[in-house]
Write a protein that holds these residues in place. Structure first.
Motif, mmCIF file in Angstrom:
data_model
loop_
_atom_site.group_PDB
_atom_site.id
_atom_site.type_symbol
_atom_site.label_atom_id
_atom_site.label_comp_id
_atom_site.label_asym_id
_atom_site.label_seq_id
_atom_site.Cartn_x
_atom_site.Cartn_y
_atom_site.Cartn_z
ATOM 1 N N GLU A 1 6.109 -7.676 13.953
ATOM 2 C CA GLU A 1 5.874 -9.314 13.240
ATOM 3 C C GLU A 1 4.914 -9.684 12.964
ATOM 4 O OE1 GLU A 1 9.447 -9.742 11.093
ATOM 5 O OE2 GLU A 1 7.506 -11.422 11.141
ATOM 6 N N GLN B 1 -0.292 -9.315 6.247
ATOM 7 C CA GLN B 1 -0.310 -9.971 4.186
ATOM 8 C C GLN B 1 -0.991 -10.755 4.287
ATOM 9 O OE1 GLN B 1 3.969 -10.088 5.067
ATOM 10 N NE2 GLN B 1 4.082 -8.166 3.608
ATOM 11 N N HIS C 1 1.040 -1.428 -0.052
ATOM 12 C CA HIS C 1 -0.118 -0.054 0.055
ATOM 13 C C HIS C 1 1.375 1.223 0.318
ATOM 14 C CE1 HIS C 1 -2.778 2.893 0.717
ATOM 15 N NE2 HIS C 1 -4.032 2.333 1.152
ATOM 16 N N PHE D 1 11.157 -5.795 2.697
ATOM 17 C CA PHE D 1 11.211 -5.503 4.011
ATOM 18 C C PHE D 1 9.647 -6.781 3.654
ATOM 19 C CE2 PHE D 1 8.207 -3.480 7.710
ATOM 20 C CZ PHE D 1 8.963 -3.814 8.199
ATOM 21 N N ASN E 1 6.514 -12.623 2.614
ATOM 22 C CA ASN E 1 5.263 -13.707 1.845
ATOM 23 C C ASN E 1 6.081 -14.457 1.943
ATOM 24 O OD1 ASN E 1 3.471 -11.966 2.082
ATOM 25 N ND2 ASN E 1 3.568 -11.475 -0.362
ATOM 26 N N GLY F 1 10.914 6.697 6.962
ATOM 27 C CA GLY F 1 12.647 6.022 8.471
ATOM 28 C C GLY F 1 12.978 6.311 7.657
ATOM 29 N N GLU F 2 13.757 6.598 6.637
ATOM 30 C CA GLU F 2 14.294 7.042 5.420
ATOM 31 C C GLU F 2 15.135 8.037 5.240
ATOM 32 O OE1 GLU F 2 16.805 3.421 5.043
ATOM 33 O OE2 GLU F 2 15.751 2.980 6.196
ATOM 34 N N MET G 1 15.554 2.741 10.428
ATOM 35 C CA MET G 1 14.858 1.681 10.439
ATOM 36 C C MET G 1 14.468 0.624 11.387
ATOM 37 S SD MET G 1 14.652 -0.554 7.224
ATOM 38 C CE MET G 1 14.571 -2.254 7.257
ATOM 39 N N THR H 1 10.699 1.842 12.074
ATOM 40 C CA THR H 1 9.830 1.507 11.262
ATOM 41 C C THR H 1 10.152 -0.189 11.963
ATOM 42 O OG1 THR H 1 11.112 2.560 9.859
ATOM 43 C CG2 THR H 1 9.163 1.614 8.066
ATOM 44 N N LYS H 2 10.543 -0.791 11.798
ATOM 45 C CA LYS H 2 10.479 -1.877 12.368
ATOM 46 C C LYS H 2 9.459 -1.898 13.620
ATOM 47 C CE LYS H 2 14.046 -4.518 10.621
ATOM 48 N NZ LYS H 2 15.641 -4.610 10.872
ATOM 49 N N GLN I 1 -10.194 -2.473 1.083
ATOM 50 C CA GLN I 1 -9.137 -2.797 1.056
ATOM 51 C C GLN I 1 -8.299 -1.607 1.826
ATOM 52 O OE1 GLN I 1 -10.279 -0.437 -2.859
ATOM 53 N NE2 GLN I 1 -8.571 -1.325 -3.177
ATOM 54 N N GLY I 2 -6.893 -1.886 2.116
ATOM 55 C CA GLY I 2 -6.169 -0.864 2.969
ATOM 56 C C GLY I 2 -4.276 -0.788 3.208
ATOM 57 N N CYS I 3 -4.232 -0.232 4.276
ATOM 58 C CA CYS I 3 -2.240 -0.438 4.144
ATOM 59 C C CYS I 3 -2.472 -1.923 4.973
ATOM 60 C CB CYS I 3 -2.122 0.593 4.981
ATOM 61 S SG CYS I 3 -2.677 0.789 5.724
ATOM 62 N N LEU I 4 -1.200 -2.553 5.039
ATOM 63 C CA LEU I 4 -0.837 -2.910 6.635
ATOM 64 C C LEU I 4 -1.688 -3.096 7.420
ATOM 65 C CD1 LEU I 4 2.833 -4.178 5.686
ATOM 66 C CD2 LEU I 4 0.357 -5.468 5.477
ATOM 67 N N ILE I 5 -1.271 -1.250 8.060
ATOM 68 C CA ILE I 5 -2.181 -1.305 9.352
ATOM 69 C C ILE I 5 -3.274 -1.707 8.999
ATOM 70 C CG2 ILE I 5 -1.914 0.610 11.094
ATOM 71 C CD1 ILE I 5 0.891 -0.515 10.636
ATOM 72 N N ASP J 1 2.055 2.782 3.337
ATOM 73 C CA ASP J 1 3.338 1.679 3.980
ATOM 74 C C ASP J 1 4.928 1.831 3.227
ATOM 75 O OD1 ASP J 1 1.735 1.009 5.663
ATOM 76 O OD2 ASP J 1 1.158 -0.979 4.300
ATOM 77 N N LEU K 1 6.507 -0.027 14.141
ATOM 78 C CA LEU K 1 5.910 0.358 13.772
ATOM 79 C C LEU K 1 5.397 -0.988 13.467
ATOM 80 C CD1 LEU K 1 2.952 1.512 12.560
ATOM 81 C CD2 LEU K 1 4.444 2.489 10.655
ATOM 82 N N TYR K 2 5.249 -1.737 12.236
ATOM 83 C CA TYR K 2 5.748 -2.569 11.544
ATOM 84 C C TYR K 2 5.992 -4.173 12.369
ATOM 85 C CZ TYR K 2 4.382 0.012 7.654
ATOM 86 O OH TYR K 2 3.773 1.417 7.142
ATOM 87 N N LEU L 1 3.145 -7.496 10.140
ATOM 88 C CA LEU L 1 3.431 -7.822 8.861
ATOM 89 C C LEU L 1 2.400 -9.053 8.573
ATOM 90 C CD1 LEU L 1 7.041 -6.895 9.094
ATOM 91 C CD2 LEU L 1 5.553 -5.938 7.001
ATOM 92 N N ARG M 1 -1.108 7.398 11.223
ATOM 93 C CA ARG M 1 -1.122 6.337 11.588
ATOM 94 C C ARG M 1 -2.352 5.721 11.962
ATOM 95 N NH1 ARG M 1 2.024 4.059 6.768
ATOM 96 N NH2 ARG M 1 -0.004 2.396 6.609
#
Lengths: 402, 144
Positions: B10, B17, A336, A397, A402, A346-347, B1, B4-5, B62-66, A339, B7-8, B13, B123
């Motif tokens: 395991e 997915q 998405h 990432f 998957n 973050g970068e 990073m 970011t981790k 439909q949407g983002c991972l979060i 995301d 937030l996302y 994620l 978010r």
């Protein structure tokens, strides 16, 4: 060039800021920031009102900037330049006043499928109010305006055509001059949304022959809160005032008010004087760098950026016409846009994600949103390399699990 | 990073997915769609209840991972609960994503994975989107 922009001294999360969101708002060069600060420090006073020295001086700067803008976009007369808050207000000004005077039940207003909400909603409101109909010029599969359809859609019922000069999603530069010709053949006036054009490509309103042209200062290195509506004087004279208040009047009694001449008829209230000063400085800056070098730089980054992104498996780019400004919309498959945006943040990389105020265009493209990068004169190829590395990292990432 | 981790995580994620309980429920007692105008994401939540008990929860959209992960974990968490319990969980979850504080009063289980989101205020709405659909059933008032 980069050193002209103080914001790049900043670090985001310990990393050098990479700013790829100039289509949303550009960063400001030191000249603009200094001009605004210096006005407040040394020259602040109201315009067109005081008899004293400071006010006279402020008025002179203010009106000299109007003249500078006239020259910058090649308008015929300075009174055709109206100061507004931005492109959105400029379009609302025309939609409201033109609608009131000229749009009747059964009439049509023609816009396109690639408009920003600010060039859709004001016309929708007029149509609702006047019982008129909104017609849409479709976008072709190559993400350009369908000119054959445009010609057919301009009919006796059409009262006005409102079209964007450059798409804020696709970067497509539209053939505004041809559309104006088509419309004028049927005596229909044309408004051009120039928010993404001015400061990026050379704009000559006399050459385009459009009847109205709207743009914002903050998207061309000026400050926020100031924008310009150009209107041919024949049209501006015919339109009723937009807002009532000081400055826009000649004489007021409780029975009757007579309105001021152009452009003051449309400038009720104290304007954003410092913003005008900043806009003047932005024009000086853009002129100093030069329209051709700016365009060349953006074109080079566009080519480099499109190649870099295409080389990443799973990236799909929208809108690859030849005639484009420095805007690239893309998606990373199965991720998405939000995301992607958060990951890049973050970068230390700022990009725009979402529908970009173009929900109808998103529907046409068949996506909820896109990732968008847009260039300014401060961006470099090295930054695009960093973006590519970051996107590869993002792909690993998000796809990795998957 | 690292942020970011945070937030996302395991769990996010994984659920983002491979969402659980994705799809409609035939003869659902309730179904509501919510929409986030900021991004265009949408989520429809189905609820099958038996009196005050939630028998089954599912979602589509439909949407983002979060937001997908949040919907998936929400359906896992709320299935088999009472509406009262659901509204308590909703309230704690809402408070946690906004403040980042995990309170021990209620066991949020896997939903605790969302505690890092408070550092990403843009978010928070994504995480709350599917829960918004539960608002009418749980009678939960807005936090802000």
């Amino acid at each position: 060039m980069r050193e002209d922009f103080p914001i790049f001294e900043r670090k985001i999360g310990g990393k050098k800021l990479i700013y790829f969101d100039s289509a949303s708002t550009t960063q400001k060069p030191k000249e603009v920031i200094d001009a605004v600060a210096s006005f407040y420090k040394t020259a602040n006073s109201n315009v067109h009102r005081g008899l004293y020295f400071l006010s006279r001086e402020a008025t002179e700067i203010f009106e000299a900037t109007r003249e500078k803008i006239r020259k910058f976009i090649s308008a015929e007369e300075a009174r055709e330049i109206v100061f507004v808050r931005g492109t959105t207000e400029a379009i609302n000004l025309v939609a409201t006043t033109f609608g009131k005077k000229f749009v009747k039940r059964g009439d049509e207003i023609l816009i396109s499928e690639m408009e920003h909400h600010s060039n859709i909603v004001p016309w929708q409101m007029v149509c609702q109010d006047r019982g008129a109909k909104l017609k849409i010029i479709p976008v072709t599969d190559s993400r350009e305006l369908n000119l054959q359809e445009a010609e057919k859609l301009i009919t006796k019922k059409t009262k006005l055509v409102a079209i964007t000069h450059v798409s804020n999603v696709l970067g497509t530069i539209n053939p505004v001059k041809e559309i104006t010709k088509l419309a004028h053949k049927k005596r229909v006036p044309v408004l051009v949304d120039g928010a993404q054009a001015v400061g990026h490509i050379k704009v000559d309103v006399r050459d385009l022959d459009c009847d109205f042209y709207a743009f914002s200062g903050h998207k061309m290195y000026g400050s926020t809160g100031i924008g310009v509506l150009f209107g041919k004087k024949e049209w501006l004279e015919k339109l009723p005032p937009y807002q009532g208040g000081g400055e826009m009047i000649k004489q007021v009694t409780f029975e009757k008010t007579t309105y001021n001449d152009l452009p003051y008829k449309f400038e009720a209230g104290t304007p954003d004087i410092a913003g005008v000063v900043g806009l003047g400085a932005a024009i000086d800056y853009v002129t100093k760098v030069g329209a051709d070098p700016i365009q060349r730089h953006e074109k080079e980054l566009l080519k480099y950026g499109q190649e870099a992104l295409s080389s990443i498996g799973g990236v799909k780019i929208f809108g690859r016409t030849r005639n484009k400004t420095g805007i690239i919309s893309f998606i990373l498959e199965r991720v998405h846009p939000h995301d992607v945006g958060t990951f890049l943040d973050g970068e230390g990389i700022a990009i725009r994600t979402g529908h970009h105020c173009c929900q109808p265009l998103m529907e046409r493209l068949g996506v909820v949103g896109t990732c968008r990068i847009s260039f300014g004169i401060y961006n470099t190829k090295q930054e695009i390399d960093k973006l590519k590395t970051a996107l590869l990292k993002a792909r690993d990432f998000f796809h990795g699990t998957n | 990073m690292e942020q970011t981790k945070e937030l996302y995580q395991e769990t996010i994620l994984e659920h983002g997915q491979n969402p659980r309980n994705f799809g409609s429920i035939k003869k659902a007692t309730y179904s509501t769609e919510v929409f986030n105008p900021l991004c265009g994401d949408r989520c429809r939540v189905y609820l099958k209840t038996d009196g005050d008990n939630i028998r089954q929860v599912s979602f589509e959209g439909q949407g983002c991972l979060i937001s997908i992960a949040s919907a998936s974990l929400m359906t896992e968490m709320l299935g088999g609960r009472t509406l009262k319990e659901a509204s308590e969980i909703f309230r704690y979850f809402q408070g946690m994503v906004k403040s980042g504080n995990l309170r021990k009063k209620i066991e949020l289980g896997k939903l605790a994975a969302f505690s890092g989101i408070a550092k990403f205020p843009q978010r928070v709405r994504c995480a709350l989107l599917p829960w918004e659909a539960m608002r009418p059933f749980t009678k939960t008032t807005k936090y802000i």
